[in-house]
Scaffold this motif. Structure first.
Motif, PDB file in Angstrom:
ATOM      1  N   GLU A  22       0.826  -1.216   0.000  1.00 12.89           N
ATOM      2  CA  GLU A  22       0.000   0.000   0.000  1.00 12.89           C
ATOM      3  C   GLU A  22       0.853   1.257   0.000  1.00 12.89           C
ATOM      4  OE1 GLU A  22       0.441  -2.101   2.427  1.00 12.89           O
ATOM      5  OE2 GLU A  22       0.751  -1.026   4.312  1.00 12.89           O
ATOM      6  N   LYS A  23       2.141   1.141   0.359  1.00 17.71           N
ATOM      7  CA  LYS A  23       3.072   2.280   0.320  1.00 17.71           C
ATOM      8  C   LYS A  23       4.227   1.990  -0.634  1.00 17.71           C
ATOM      9  CE  LYS A  23       1.033   4.927   3.438  1.00 17.71           C
ATOM     10  NZ  LYS A  23       0.452   6.230   3.095  1.00 17.71           N
ATOM     11  N   LYS A  24       3.958   1.157  -1.622  1.00 14.92           N
ATOM     12  CA  LYS A  24       4.966   0.802  -2.635  1.00 14.92           C
ATOM     13  C   LYS A  24       6.269   0.313  -1.996  1.00 14.92           C
ATOM     14  CE  LYS A  24       2.137   2.368  -5.810  1.00 14.92           C
ATOM     15  NZ  LYS A  24       1.550   1.666  -6.910  1.00 14.92           N
ATOM     16  N   ALA A  62       9.982   1.749  -2.908  1.00 20.73           N
ATOM     17  CA  ALA A  62      10.007   3.195  -3.195  1.00 20.73           C
ATOM     18  C   ALA A  62      11.029   3.902  -2.312  1.00 20.73           C
ATOM     19  CB  ALA A  62       8.628   3.796  -2.992  1.00 20.73           C
ATOM     20  N   ASN A  64      13.404   4.853   1.134  1.00 16.18           N
ATOM     21  CA  ASN A  64      13.132   5.219   2.531  1.00 16.18           C
ATOM     22  C   ASN A  64      11.766   5.875   2.659  1.00 16.18           C
ATOM     23  OD1 ASN A  64      15.307   5.635   5.053  1.00 16.18           O
ATOM     24  ND2 ASN A  64      13.400   6.771   5.228  1.00 16.18           N
ATOM     25  N   ASP A  65      11.061   5.545   3.734  1.00 18.22           N
ATOM     26  CA  ASP A  65       9.770   6.191   3.982  1.00 18.22           C
ATOM     27  C   ASP A  65       9.988   7.697   4.161  1.00 18.22           C
ATOM     28  OD1 ASP A  65       7.484   7.272   5.566  1.00 18.22           O
ATOM     29  OD2 ASP A  65       6.780   5.221   5.295  1.00 18.22           O
ATOM     30  N   LEU A  66       9.333   8.478   3.321  1.00 14.88           N
ATOM     31  CA  LEU A  66       9.573   9.924   3.349  1.00 14.88           C
ATOM     32  C   LEU A  66       8.955  10.580   4.585  1.00 14.88           C
ATOM     33  CD1 LEU A  66       9.283  10.885  -0.432  1.00 14.88           C
ATOM     34  CD2 LEU A  66      11.340  10.823   0.972  1.00 14.88           C
ATOM     35  N   ARG A 247       1.740  16.849  -2.174  1.00 14.20           N
ATOM     36  CA  ARG A 247       1.310  16.275  -3.444  1.00 14.20           C
ATOM     37  C   ARG A 247       0.257  15.215  -3.189  1.00 14.20           C
ATOM     38  NH1 ARG A 247       3.420  11.255  -6.552  1.00 14.20           N
ATOM     39  NH2 ARG A 247       3.171  10.499  -4.443  1.00 14.20           N
ATOM     40  N   ARG A 248       0.450  14.437  -2.113  1.00 12.91           N
ATOM     41  CA  ARG A 248      -0.520  13.393  -1.773  1.00 12.91           C
ATOM     42  C   ARG A 248      -1.861  14.019  -1.430  1.00 12.91           C
ATOM     43  NH1 ARG A 248       2.046  10.558   3.093  1.00 12.91           N
ATOM     44  NH2 ARG A 248       0.090   9.410   3.076  1.00 12.91           N
TER      45      ARG A 248
HETATM   46  N1  COA Z   1       7.659   7.197   1.539  1.00 15.53           N
HETATM   47  C1  COA Z   1       6.426   7.240   2.068  1.00 15.53           C
HETATM   48  N2  COA Z   1       5.321   6.951   1.362  1.00 15.53           N
HETATM   49  C2  COA Z   1       5.490   6.604   0.076  1.00 15.53           C
HETATM   50  C3  COA Z   1       6.743   6.551  -0.527  1.00 15.53           C
HETATM   51  C4  COA Z   1       7.868   6.868   0.263  1.00 15.53           C
HETATM   52  N3  COA Z   1       9.112   6.785  -0.212  1.00 15.53           N
HETATM   53  N4  COA Z   1       6.586   6.183  -1.819  1.00 15.53           N
HETATM   54  C5  COA Z   1       5.286   6.012  -2.002  1.00 15.53           C
HETATM   55  N5  COA Z   1       4.617   6.267  -0.870  1.00 15.53           N
HETATM   56  C6  COA Z   1       3.167   6.196  -0.619  1.00 15.53           C
HETATM   57  C7  COA Z   1       2.425   7.354  -1.281  1.00 15.53           C
HETATM   58  O1  COA Z   1       2.460   8.485  -0.461  1.00 15.53           O
HETATM   59  C8  COA Z   1       1.040   6.752  -1.396  1.00 15.53           C
HETATM   60  O2  COA Z   1       0.442   6.772  -0.133  1.00 15.53           O
HETATM   61  P1  COA Z   1      -1.129   7.183   0.012  1.00 15.53           P
HETATM   62  O3  COA Z   1      -1.863   6.161  -0.831  1.00 15.53           O
HETATM   63  O4  COA Z   1      -1.397   7.051   1.461  1.00 15.53           O
HETATM   64  O5  COA Z   1      -1.252   8.576  -0.535  1.00 15.53           O
HETATM   65  C9  COA Z   1       1.333   5.294  -1.723  1.00 15.53           C
HETATM   66  O6  COA Z   1       2.661   5.027  -1.241  1.00 15.53           O
HETATM   67  C10 COA Z   1       1.302   4.982  -3.194  1.00 15.53           C
HETATM   68  O7  COA Z   1       2.209   5.868  -3.848  1.00 15.53           O
HETATM   69  P2  COA Z   1       1.848   6.684  -5.175  1.00 15.53           P
HETATM   70  O8  COA Z   1       2.749   7.859  -5.237  1.00 15.53           O
HETATM   71  O9  COA Z   1       0.374   6.916  -5.231  1.00 15.53           O
HETATM   72  O10 COA Z   1       2.239   5.601  -6.276  1.00 15.53           O
HETATM   73  P3  COA Z   1       2.740   5.877  -7.766  1.00 15.53           P
HETATM   74  O11 COA Z   1       2.814   4.531  -8.399  1.00 15.53           O
HETATM   75  O12 COA Z   1       1.928   6.949  -8.406  1.00 15.53           O
HETATM   76  O13 COA Z   1       4.222   6.454  -7.608  1.00 15.53           O
HETATM   77  C11 COA Z   1       6.493   6.489  -6.795  1.00 15.53           C
HETATM   78  C12 COA Z   1       5.215   5.643  -7.040  1.00 15.53           C
HETATM   79  C13 COA Z   1       7.479   5.584  -6.090  1.00 15.53           C
HETATM   80  C14 COA Z   1       7.052   6.977  -8.136  1.00 15.53           C
HETATM   81  C15 COA Z   1       6.135   7.703  -5.940  1.00 15.53           C
HETATM   82  O14 COA Z   1       5.336   7.273  -4.837  1.00 15.53           O
HETATM   83  C16 COA Z   1       7.335   8.404  -5.376  1.00 15.53           C
HETATM   84  O15 COA Z   1       7.983   9.176  -6.049  1.00 15.53           O
HETATM   85  N6  COA Z   1       7.664   8.111  -4.106  1.00 15.53           N
HETATM   86  C17 COA Z   1       8.785   8.739  -3.435  1.00 15.53           C
HETATM   87  C18 COA Z   1      10.061   7.997  -3.774  1.00 15.53           C
HETATM   88  C19 COA Z   1      11.230   8.627  -3.078  1.00 15.53           C
HETATM   89  O16 COA Z   1      11.548   9.766  -3.281  1.00 15.53           O
HETATM   90  N7  COA Z   1      11.879   7.820  -2.197  1.00 15.53           N
HETATM   91  C20 COA Z   1      12.991   8.258  -1.395  1.00 15.53           C
HETATM   92  C21 COA Z   1      14.256   8.102  -2.139  1.00 15.53           C
HETATM   93  S1  COA Z   1      15.652   8.607  -1.202  1.00 15.53           S
END
Ligand code: COA
Length: 251
Positions: A22-24, A62, A64-66, A247-248
Motif C-alpha cells: 500500500e506504500k509501494k 520506493a 526510505n519512507d519519506l 502532493r498526496r
Molecule cells: N515514503 C512514504 N510513502 C510513500 C513513498 C515513500 N518513499 N513512496 C510512495 N509512498 C506512498 C504514497 O504516499 C502513497 O500513499 P497514500 O496512498 O497514502 O497517498 C502510496 O505510497 C502509493 O504511492 P503513489 O505515489 O500513489 O504511487 P505511484 O505509483 O503513483 O508512484 C512512486 C510511485 C514511487 C514513483 C512515488 O510514490 C514516489 O515518487 N515516491 C517517493 C520515492 C522517493 O523519493 N523515495 C525516497 C528516495 S531517497
C-alpha cells in the motif's frame, strides 16, 4: 495481520520479502531493523546458504519512507536502523540475491549494488532522486556505482536522478538478468538454490576474493551517512519532503 517484512526459509535459502504494497514498499525504521536482524541471523545460521531479497508485484521498493525523513527534518532523532541495515548488507558473509519488479527507488535501487545476483523485470526502473530531495547518495553507492556502472552513468543515476531501465541496468552490470514478471521469483530462487548447492567453503572464499575487503565500503557508508544526516535537516530537504506530502493531499 500482514507484516511489512516477511522472512522465511526455503530449505537453505533465506527469503526476505518487503511487503508493504500500500506504500509501494517504502521502508520504515522498523523494516530496516527487521532486515538487518534477518541478515545477521541468516549469516550466523549454518543451515542458511544465501539470502534473497524480494518485493511485491510492481514494487521492489520506493525507498526510505519519506514521512520518517520528514520527522528527522523537523527535529526528530535519525536513529541507527538505516545505517545498521546498510552495514549488515555490506558485510553479509553469505551471497545475497535480489529480484525487482517495477519501482526500485532510492535504497530500493542502491541496495542491489551489494547483491551478488539481481534479476529484474522489463517493467523495472532503478532511480535515485537523492539530489532532487536535497540529499546525497547512500549505501556506499558513491563508491560502488562508479566502479560497477561507470562514472558517467553513476552521475546520471545518482546526481541527475535519471532512471535506469532494466535493460540498461543489465547492460551496464548493475543487474544480472532481465526476466518476465511471471518468471521473476522462480528465476531468483532457482539461482539461489544453485548457489546453495555449491561447496560452501569454496564459494565463500571465491565471493570474498571477488568482493575484496569490506573496510573501504563500510567507511564510505559511514561518510555518506554523516552528510546524509546533515542534509536531512537542510532547508532543501525539508522543502522536498513537504512537497511530496502535499502532493498526496492535493491528489
Ligand atoms: N515514503 C512514504 N510513502 C510513500 C513513498 C515513500 N518513499 N513512496 C510512495 N509512498 C506512498 C504514497 O504516499 C502513497 O500513499 P497514500 O496512498 O497514502 O497517498 C502510496 O505510497 C502509493 O504511492 P503513489 O505515489 O500513489 O504511487 P505511484 O505509483 O503513483 O508512484 C512512486 C510511485 C514511487 C514513483 C512515488 O510514490 C514516489 O515518487 N515516491 C517517493 C520515492 C522517493 O523519493 N523515495 C525516497 C528516495 S531517497
Amino acid at each position: 495481520m500482514s507484516e511489512d517484512i516477511i522472512v522465511e526459509r526455503r530449505e537453505a535459502v533465506q527469503v526476505i520479502r518487503l511487503n508493504r504494497p500500500e506504500k509501494k514498499n517504502a521502508i520504515t525504521r522498523a523494516m530496516y531493523a527487521r532486515m538487518a536482524a534477518a541478515l545477521q541471523e541468516g549469516d550466523a545460521d549454518a543451515a542458511v546458504r544465501c539470502h534473497v531479497f524480494l518485493g511485491v508485484p510492481g514494487a521492489f521498493s520506493a525507498g526510505n519512507d519519506l514521512s520518517d525523513f520528514l520527522a528527522v527534518a523537523t527535529g526528530g532523532e535519525a536513529g541507527t536502523e538505516v545505517f545498521d541495515f546498510l552495514a549488515a548488507l555490506a558485510a553479509a558473509r553469505k551471497p545475497v540475491l535480489s529480484g525487482a519488479d517495477g519501482i526500485a527507488v532510492g535504497v530500493g535501487a542502491t541496495m542491489h549494488l551489494h547483491c551478488d545476483l539481481t534479476f529484474a523485470t522489463p517493467e523495472t526502473v532503478f532511480r535515485t532522486p537523492f539530489v532532487d530531495l536535497g540529499l546525497v547518495p547512500e549505501a556506499g553507492s558513491s563508491l560502488l556505482a562508479p566502479r560497477i556502472i561507470g562514472h558517467q552513468r553513476a552521475i546520471a543515476l545518482l546526481a541527475l536522478g535519471e532512471g535506469l531501465s532494466a535493460a540498461e541496468a543489465r547492460d551496464c552490470g548493475l543487474i544480472h538478468r532481465v526476466v518476465p514478471a511471471a518468471e521473476l521469483e522462480e528465476a531468483v530462487l532457482a539461482a539461489a538454490r544453485a548457489i546453495a548447492a555449491k561447496p560452501a567453503e569454496a564459494l565463500r572464499i571465491t565471493r570474498d576474493l571477488l568482493r575484496g575487503p569490506r573496510t573501504e565500503v563500510l567507511a564510505r557508508i559511514k561518510e555518506e551517512a554523516e552528510h546524509f544526516r546533515a542534509r536531512l535537516k537542510s532547508e532543501e530537504a525539508r522543502a522536498a519532503f513537504t512537497a511530496f506530502m502535499n502532493r498526496r493531499k492535493g491528489g
